[in-house]
Design a protein around this motif. Structure first.
Motif, PDB file in Angstrom:
ATOM      1  N   MET A   1      -0.228   7.307  -2.995  1.00 13.53           N
ATOM      2  CA  MET A   1      -0.778   6.145  -4.078  1.00 13.53           C
ATOM      3  C   MET A   1      -2.262   6.110  -4.008  1.00 13.53           C
ATOM      4  N   SER A   4      -6.052   2.208  -6.082  1.00 16.69           N
ATOM      5  CA  SER A   4      -6.493   0.836  -5.815  1.00 16.69           C
ATOM      6  C   SER A   4      -7.964   0.421  -4.997  1.00 16.69           C
ATOM      7  N   ALA A   6      -8.598  -0.078  -0.762  1.00 19.70           N
ATOM      8  CA  ALA A   6      -8.500  -1.394  -0.021  1.00 19.70           C
ATOM      9  C   ALA A   6      -9.540  -2.406  -0.255  1.00 19.70           C
ATOM     10  N   GLU A  29       2.174  -1.820  -7.012  1.00 18.58           N
ATOM     11  CA  GLU A  29       1.768  -1.224  -5.906  1.00 18.58           C
ATOM     12  C   GLU A  29       0.259  -0.889  -5.680  1.00 18.58           C
ATOM     13  N   GLN A  30      -0.256  -0.558  -6.501  1.00 18.06           N
ATOM     14  CA  GLN A  30      -1.663  -0.255  -6.382  1.00 18.06           C
ATOM     15  C   GLN A  30      -2.470  -1.549  -6.393  1.00 18.06           C
ATOM     16  N   GLU A  33      -2.038  -2.955  -2.837  1.00 21.29           N
ATOM     17  CA  GLU A  33      -2.657  -2.004  -1.665  1.00 21.29           C
ATOM     18  C   GLU A  33      -4.122  -2.552  -1.931  1.00 21.29           C
TER      19      GLU A  33
END
Length: 250
Positions: A1, A4, A6, A29-30, A33
């Motif tokens: 993935m 994104s 952190a 999902e991104q 994350e």
């Protein structure tokens, strides 16, 4: 993935429609994350539950063709997470039909999911987005930039979604929130992979929608959407990003 980063969305709350599969799931999902609390929306409870796991997520199965359901989605997210910073209108539907065979129900359904739902969700979310100086990303399509055979209702809805994006961007130009749109080309999503073609189509017309580089992974488009949701796009407002593997450049 990818896409994104952190901590990129720490402390932010995002509503993502179409979150149970395809592009919407990739966006969710991104954002997760990146540290966001994500409220996902779709029609299938089981798929939503599998796609959105963890303490920083919640979901609601809803029929977004119903304006009342759009209002319910926003209220449920605010009740769960206390506000909204990001709205990604990624849900959509597309079935090819000969224009003369499009029924009233077909026409109204395509407009309801592809145009009406983003409007009703945006209308309900705007007070919360204004309060937090948030953002909206509307997922249109390359069909919003050109004509596509056997897709009269879909093209009309997606062209309308760009008009909606630009109208809201102008209206709220001085209010701090950002409103943008993304126009994806073909992706390896269930919607594309399960296309229903009309009877006896002219495939030379259908193939005009294809990019020479082929279908994209939904994550490639999600990268652009999450960029537009982030502080990296703080100067991007009222824009339309085309992400289509070069299709529109040919």
């Amino acid at each position: 993935m990818t896409g994104s980063g952190a901590g990129r969305f720490d402390g932010r709350v995002a509503v993502v429609t179409g979150a149970s599969s395809g592009l919407g799931q990739a966006v969710a999902e991104q954002l997760i994350e990146g540290g966001a609390q994500v409220f996902g929306v779709g029609r299938d409870e089981d798929r939503l539950a599998k796609a959105l796991e963890g303490p920083e997520t919640a979901w609601l199965a809803a029929d977004l063709t119903d304006p009342a359901a759009c209002t319910e989605v926003v209220g449920a997210c605010v009740d769960r997470f206390g506000g909204i910073d990001i709205l990604v209108n990624a849900a959509g539907a597309h079935t090819m039909r000969h224009t003369a065979e499009v029924t009233d129900a077909d026409w109204h359904h395509d407009l309801a999911i592809n145009l009406n739902a983003p409007f009703f969700l945006s209308r309900a979310a705007l007070p919360h987005l204004l309060d937090r100086t948030g953002c909206i990303v509307n997922v249109a399509s390359v069909a919003a930039l050109e004509g596509q055979a056997y897709s009269a209702a879909y093209c009309a809805a997606k062209h309308g979604l760009l008009g909606l994006t630009r109208a809201m961007a102008l209206e709220f130009d001085s209010r701090g929130i950002r409103i943008n749109a993304v126009c994806p080309g073909g992706m390896t999503t269930p919607m594309v992979q399960n296309f229903t073609f009309p009877t006896d189509p002219d495939y030379t017309l259908i193939m005009k929608v294809a990019a020479a580089r082929g279908l994209m992974d939904p994550a490639q488009v999600a990268n652009v959407i999450t960029f537009l949701c982030s502080d990296d796009a703080s100067a991007v407002h009222g824009a339309v990003y085309t992400v289509d593997n070069g299709k529109m450049s040919l």
